[in-house]
Design an enzyme around this catalytic site. Sequence first.
Site, PDB file in Angstrom:
ATOM      1  N   HIS A   1       7.149   5.625   1.204  1.00 25.40           N
ATOM      2  CA  HIS A   1       7.854   4.402   0.792  1.00 25.40           C
ATOM      3  C   HIS A   1       8.752   4.692  -0.419  1.00 25.40           C
ATOM      4  CE1 HIS A   1       4.127   2.484   2.633  1.00 25.40           C
ATOM      5  NE2 HIS A   1       5.092   1.864   3.272  1.00 25.40           N
TER       6      HIS A   1
ATOM      7  N   ASP B   1       8.534   5.415  11.961  1.00 25.77           N
ATOM      8  CA  ASP B   1       8.509   4.340  12.963  1.00 25.77           C
ATOM      9  C   ASP B   1       9.829   4.409  13.730  1.00 25.77           C
ATOM     10  OD1 ASP B   1       5.969   2.870  12.213  1.00 25.77           O
ATOM     11  OD2 ASP B   1       7.000   2.955  10.296  1.00 25.77           O
TER      12      ASP B   1
ATOM     13  N   ASN C   1       0.856  -1.194   0.000  1.00 24.72           N
ATOM     14  CA  ASN C   1       0.000   0.000   0.000  1.00 24.72           C
ATOM     15  C   ASN C   1       0.891   1.242   0.000  1.00 24.72           C
ATOM     16  OD1 ASN C   1      -2.284   1.886   1.828  1.00 24.72           O
ATOM     17  ND2 ASN C   1      -2.767   0.968  -0.127  1.00 24.72           N
TER      18      ASN C   1
ATOM     19  N   GLN D   1       3.357  -9.564  13.454  1.00 24.81           N
ATOM     20  CA  GLN D   1       3.521  -8.295  14.162  1.00 24.81           C
ATOM     21  C   GLN D   1       2.176  -7.622  14.487  1.00 24.81           C
ATOM     22  OE1 GLN D   1       5.845  -6.607  10.732  1.00 24.81           O
ATOM     23  NE2 GLN D   1       4.787  -4.714  11.270  1.00 24.81           N
TER      24      GLN D   1
ATOM     25  N   LEU E   1       2.884  10.747   6.243  1.00 24.91           N
ATOM     26  CA  LEU E   1       2.238   9.778   5.353  1.00 24.91           C
ATOM     27  C   LEU E   1       2.267   8.394   5.997  1.00 24.91           C
ATOM     28  CD1 LEU E   1       3.385  10.754   1.742  1.00 24.91           C
ATOM     29  CD2 LEU E   1       1.535  11.673   3.155  1.00 24.91           C
TER      30      LEU E   1
HETATM   31  O1  PAF Z   1       7.363  -0.693   8.797  1.00 23.42           O
HETATM   32  C1  PAF Z   1       6.820  -1.650   8.208  1.00 23.42           C
HETATM   33  O2  PAF Z   1       6.176  -1.513   7.163  1.00 23.42           O
HETATM   34  C2  PAF Z   1       6.957  -3.053   8.789  1.00 23.42           C
HETATM   35  O3  PAF Z   1       6.939  -3.024  10.194  1.00 23.42           O
HETATM   36  C3  PAF Z   1       8.192  -3.808   8.264  1.00 23.42           C
HETATM   37  C4  PAF Z   1       9.477  -3.130   8.649  1.00 23.42           C
HETATM   38  C5  PAF Z   1       8.108  -3.924   6.743  1.00 23.42           C
HETATM   39  C6  PAF Z   1       8.215  -5.226   8.842  1.00 23.42           C
HETATM   40  O4  PAF Z   1       7.066  -5.935   8.514  1.00 23.42           O
END
Ligand code: PAF
Length: 283
Positions: A37, A152, A32, A61, A186
């Site tokens: 990204h 993050d 997505n 997770q 974002l």
């Molecule tokens: O930040 C994310 O999108 C996820 O936590 C990651 C690092 C791809 C691990 O699944």
Amino acid sequence: MNTLHSIAQLRAALARARQENKRIGLVPTMGNLHDGHIALVEKALQRSDYVVVSIFVNPLQFGPNEDLDSYPRTLAEDQRKLLDAGAHMVFAPSVNEMYPEGMDGHTLVSVPVVSEGLCGASRPGHFDGVSTVVSKLLNIVQPDLAVFGEKDFQQLAVIRKMAHDLCLPAQIMGAPIVRAADGLALSSRNGYLDETQRRSAPRLYQTLQHIEQQLVGGRRDFPVVIEEARIMLTEAGFRPDYLDLRDALTLQPANSETQDMVALAAAFLGATRLIDNLRFSLA
Ligand code: PAF
């Protein structure tokens, strides 16, 4: 640009790239994709010759009451964006490919201390799931470098510590938060917000900016500043999860000596949990 779904096929493709002395970059994502990204991909492209983007919504997770089922899965659109961005390879494994014997009893990678508190407190097991899947991805791809978003902030600290402690050879790199014009960081989860919530959402960043202004202006009554910020968020319609001031290098609670500061927040707008952070210097 190819999309591969199997670890064996990906390893074969990467072996060819390595034979051509290509420096390999990895951008792990859950898909997505948005401009945040794409900024990670651009950073990886600047520093490596062959960029693999993994797209995997990692069940390990997500907590039992979280948004695993509703998390947006948009592979075709993601592939178009990655082709435009110049990525070389998409790795989009199934859950079965990543966890062929299931997740119960699977080895877990757990990073103590830095995983505790903040998101670790409200999402038990979340960082074990992140550390485990990221270590698997690093072992599968064996990249020279891997790029993660600074939105993050705690996740990046956990991954850096894991890579350091386990002597993983990949260089772990952070990339700055990408924000909408109104300041909202974002995030794929912004898509869950209705129009009214979307209008309120930038208040999260504005609250962090308020904290920064107060501290840069000389205030050191951290608990009072945080309480004021909590009230600001609540008045804007948020249900705060946490608001905290930490040392940006150690993630330990900030004190009067802390110079490299990060203000971190997580807050719900309706059912959507947004996170954001702002790093600043008090030197
Ligand atoms: O930040 C994310 O999108 C996820 O936590 C990651 C690092 C791809 C691990 O699944």
